[in-house]
Design a protein around this motif. Structure first.
Motif, short mmCIF file in Angstrom:
data_model
loop_
_atom_site.label_atom_id
_atom_site.label_comp_id
_atom_site.label_asym_id
_atom_site.label_seq_id
_atom_site.Cartn_x
_atom_site.Cartn_y
_atom_site.Cartn_z
N UNK A 28 24.10 17.32 54.82
CA UNK A 28 24.00 17.48 53.67
C UNK A 28 24.12 19.87 53.99
N UNK A 29 23.01 20.13 54.43
CA UNK A 29 22.83 21.62 54.40
C UNK A 29 23.82 22.66 54.27
N UNK A 30 25.14 21.75 54.94
CA UNK A 30 26.46 23.11 54.38
C UNK A 30 27.44 22.60 53.63
N UNK A 31 26.65 21.23 52.80
CA UNK A 31 27.15 21.04 52.10
C UNK A 31 28.73 20.41 51.95
N UNK A 32 28.99 19.96 53.25
CA UNK A 32 29.69 18.88 53.37
C UNK A 32 30.37 18.05 52.68
N UNK A 33 31.68 18.12 52.29
CA UNK A 33 32.59 16.54 51.45
C UNK A 33 31.89 15.42 51.74
N UNK A 34 32.28 13.88 51.37
CA UNK A 34 32.31 12.65 51.68
C UNK A 34 33.76 12.56 52.87
#
Length: 145
Positions: free
Chosen positions: A107-113
């Protein structure tokens, strides 16, 4: 120097991490797609040789109150198979919060699904192994201090 292999074992995948040669840091290296026990063991045997592994840590799933469940028993059986196949010390490590921590990091790295599904098990294995290494090194520091 020998390294420690960390595993996050699920029904479909095995997340894999390895320590540095000093046993201080864990790094996620891959996710193995499970097919059958023999294929799993073959993949792990290759990694053990490549990384000069001297011990293995497997995440042990338990309920939030620390009690075993059906998945716990599957992992204990798998640990027994690993020990018999590799003749190395195989340890278990409480993995209760590893997936939660892995998701927070993603989440912190804004990694997509899509990308998240590819790396979550590897990150969980890294968290499991790092927890084990930190605990082991703390105990050594107390003994030396």
């Amino acid at each position: 120097m020998a390294k420690v292999l960390g595993l996050d074992v699920g029904d479909a995948t095995i997340g894999v991490a390895v320590s540095d040669s000093l046993g201080w840091t864990a790094q996620g290296i891959m996710t193995i797609r499970r097919r059958n026990v023999n294929t799993d063991l073959s993949s792990l045997r290759k990694l053990i040789r490549e990384h000069n592994v001297s011990e293995v840590v497997v995440g042990l799933p338990v309920t939030m109150n620390g009690r075993p469940d059906g998945q716990t028993h599957k992992i204990i059986r798998f640990v027994s198979i690993l020990h018999e196949a590799f003749h190395l010390p195989i340890y278990t490590w409480d993995e209760r919060f590893s997936t939660i921590e892995a998701n927070k990091a993603l989440d912190a790295g804004k990694v997509n699904r899509k990308k998240r599904a590819e790396v979550i098990d590897k990150i969980a294995a890294t968290i499991i192994l790092q927890g084990y290494l930190d605990n082991k090194n703390e105990k050594l520091a107390v003994l030396e201090g």
